[in-house]
Design a protein around this motif. Sequence first.
Motif, PDB file in Angstrom:
ATOM      1  N   SER A  99      32.970  20.189   8.475  1.00 52.70           N
ATOM      2  CA  SER A  99      34.329  20.190   8.994  1.00 52.70           C
ATOM      3  C   SER A  99      35.251  19.513   7.987  1.00 52.70           C
ATOM      4  O   SER A  99      34.805  18.800   7.086  1.00 52.70           O
ATOM      5  CB  SER A  99      34.391  19.459  10.341  1.00 52.70           C
ATOM      6  OG  SER A  99      34.043  18.100  10.180  1.00 52.70           O
ATOM      7  N   ASP A 105      39.939  26.204  11.455  1.00 52.41           N
ATOM      8  CA  ASP A 105      39.770  27.620  11.762  1.00 52.41           C
ATOM      9  C   ASP A 105      38.615  27.811  12.732  1.00 52.41           C
ATOM     10  O   ASP A 105      37.931  26.847  13.121  1.00 52.41           O
ATOM     11  CB  ASP A 105      39.566  28.434  10.479  1.00 52.41           C
ATOM     12  CG  ASP A 105      38.348  28.006   9.665  1.00 52.41           C
ATOM     13  OD1 ASP A 105      37.456  27.316  10.207  1.00 52.41           O
ATOM     14  OD2 ASP A 105      38.278  28.354   8.474  1.00 52.41           O
ATOM     15  N   ASP A 106      38.395  29.051  13.149  1.00 49.75           N
ATOM     16  CA  ASP A 106      37.380  29.319  14.162  1.00 49.75           C
ATOM     17  C   ASP A 106      35.984  28.911  13.706  1.00 49.75           C
ATOM     18  O   ASP A 106      35.150  28.498  14.524  1.00 49.75           O
ATOM     19  CB  ASP A 106      37.383  30.797  14.537  1.00 49.75           C
ATOM     20  CG  ASP A 106      38.620  31.193  15.332  1.00 49.75           C
ATOM     21  OD1 ASP A 106      39.290  30.284  15.868  1.00 49.75           O
ATOM     22  OD2 ASP A 106      38.925  32.399  15.400  1.00 49.75           O
ATOM     23  N   ALA A 107      35.718  29.014  12.399  1.00 50.21           N
ATOM     24  CA  ALA A 107      34.406  28.631  11.879  1.00 50.21           C
ATOM     25  C   ALA A 107      34.253  27.125  11.768  1.00 50.21           C
ATOM     26  O   ALA A 107      33.132  26.616  11.623  1.00 50.21           O
ATOM     27  CB  ALA A 107      34.173  29.274  10.511  1.00 50.21           C
ATOM     28  N   GLY A 108      35.355  26.400  11.831  1.00 52.89           N
ATOM     29  CA  GLY A 108      35.304  24.946  11.728  1.00 52.89           C
ATOM     30  C   GLY A 108      35.041  24.433  10.336  1.00 52.89           C
ATOM     31  O   GLY A 108      34.711  23.259  10.161  1.00 52.89           O
ATOM     32  N   THR A 109      35.210  25.286   9.320  1.00 50.16           N
ATOM     33  CA  THR A 109      34.882  24.895   7.958  1.00 50.16           C
ATOM     34  C   THR A 109      36.097  24.757   7.045  1.00 50.16           C
ATOM     35  O   THR A 109      35.953  24.389   5.880  1.00 50.16           O
ATOM     36  CB  THR A 109      33.919  25.917   7.331  1.00 50.16           C
ATOM     37  OG1 THR A 109      34.519  27.209   7.367  1.00 50.16           O
ATOM     38  CG2 THR A 109      32.596  25.937   8.090  1.00 50.16           C
ATOM     39  N   ASN A 110      37.270  25.062   7.562  1.00 47.80           N
ATOM     40  CA  ASN A 110      38.487  24.946   6.758  1.00 47.80           C
ATOM     41  C   ASN A 110      39.662  24.703   7.699  1.00 47.80           C
ATOM     42  O   ASN A 110      39.564  24.934   8.904  1.00 47.80           O
ATOM     43  CB  ASN A 110      38.726  26.226   5.943  1.00 47.80           C
ATOM     44  CG  ASN A 110      39.573  25.977   4.690  1.00 47.80           C
ATOM     45  OD1 ASN A 110      40.350  25.021   4.625  1.00 47.80           O
ATOM     46  ND2 ASN A 110      39.414  26.841   3.697  1.00 47.80           N
ATOM     47  N   ASP A 142      43.184  25.566   9.384  1.00 47.27           N
ATOM     48  CA  ASP A 142      43.884  26.787   9.772  1.00 47.27           C
ATOM     49  C   ASP A 142      45.379  26.510   9.626  1.00 47.27           C
ATOM     50  O   ASP A 142      45.947  25.726  10.393  1.00 47.27           O
ATOM     51  CB  ASP A 142      43.548  27.162  11.214  1.00 47.27           C
ATOM     52  CG  ASP A 142      44.195  28.474  11.639  1.00 47.27           C
ATOM     53  OD1 ASP A 142      45.341  28.736  11.241  1.00 47.27           O
ATOM     54  OD2 ASP A 142      43.542  29.233  12.387  1.00 47.27           O
ATOM     55  N   ARG A 168      42.766  38.220   3.610  1.00 51.21           N
ATOM     56  CA  ARG A 168      43.098  38.027   5.022  1.00 51.21           C
ATOM     57  C   ARG A 168      43.909  39.184   5.580  1.00 51.21           C
ATOM     58  O   ARG A 168      43.831  39.472   6.777  1.00 51.21           O
ATOM     59  CB  ARG A 168      43.856  36.709   5.202  1.00 51.21           C
ATOM     60  CG  ARG A 168      43.002  35.478   4.963  1.00 51.21           C
ATOM     61  CD  ARG A 168      43.719  34.204   5.366  1.00 51.21           C
ATOM     62  NE  ARG A 168      42.821  33.053   5.269  1.00 51.21           N
ATOM     63  CZ  ARG A 168      43.027  31.891   5.872  1.00 51.21           C
ATOM     64  NH1 ARG A 168      44.099  31.725   6.634  1.00 51.21           N
ATOM     65  NH2 ARG A 168      42.170  30.906   5.730  1.00 51.21           N
TER      66      ARG A 168
END
Length: 390
Positions: free
Chosen positions: A2, A82-87, A89, A139
């Motif tokens: 995260s 973001d939805d993946a929790g890795t960057n 948003d 995107r």
Amino acid sequence: MSVRIIDIREVTKPISSPIRNAYIDFSKMTSSLVAVVTDAFRDGKRVIGYGFNSNGRYGQGGLIRERFAPRILAADPASLLDDAGTNLDPNRVWAATMSNEKPGGHGERSVAVGTIDMAVWDAVSKIAGVPLFQLLAERHGVSANPRVFVYAAGGYYYPGKDLGALRAEMRSYLKRGYNVVKMKIGGASLEEDSARIEAVLQEIGPDAQLAVDANGRFDLDTAIAYAKMLRDYPLFWYEEAGDPLDYHLQATLAEYYPGAMATGENLFSHQDARNLIRYGAMRPDRDYLQFDCALSYGLVEYERTLEVLKTFGWSPSRCIPHGGHQMSLNIAAGLGLGGNESYPDLFQPYGGFPDGVKVIDGHITMPELPGIGFEGKADLYAQMSALAQP
């Protein structure tokens, strides 16, 4: 993994100059420089996003430090991901920035938010390990085009600047690879400006085209008088004749000026952009729109503006943003804009391109630098990295 924003820093820097346009001088102009510090690391270095506001609007330190940055830092870190929790948003960060804000009130607020937004997008694309223009193209499901049209903006009024100096300035832009140049009008009489235009056209000859910019100076009668003079010249465009919110003036002017016109740099929201298209009689086959994301709530809002334009049948290629900064260059390359403004000799170190990037036949090619590419411009990055020091 995260990501968290652990600090947001701002410093107000002078970009003063003795130049003037038809409306303002730049002797006391400032700009805000922002660093969004994250806890992410890439290639062994902490990821820090940078942003600044475009020239023509003053630094926004008070709004950034006292109102907008605290909201982001107080938000639940997970709500900004973001939805993946890795960057991060950018849309969710933007929503946190604008929480508890009423509709309308565009202007200084939009500049402060746009400055932070630039830094957020810089951080996001650095975390992703790609140039921002590639990130945007992916995107949006389009192909990036790293070759971007740029024009040289100058021709300001300056103490003691005669026609010879104006001609030499414009010739210098051609020598640096530009084939469209721009000069200011409206800061002198119509007769004087006509002589200035003729001098520049004689200097550049068939090698380039000339755009003129009144910076919103004219009332309707003066705008029409200039239109009748200007339509006899082969101009690239006639820019911002009247107040940016005077859509009636813009619409009426189209009856007198058949050539290309440009405006929009002082409209700061997708709602204002929509009103310009609805009521300003702008022509999608020839006119240009100059919305500047750094002054108008950032790229998050600019994407909304592009959607508005799409509904009215406008192509992104009719957008050539004001400001001359690398953020708009990335948007142009990633989303198919028509190009970008450039200030070869002014507003440094914020304007211009990464070191080594050359203008060839009126175009530059974006380098493969992660983020917006500020690290590739040594004089600018020196100021940015100083702000980011612990």
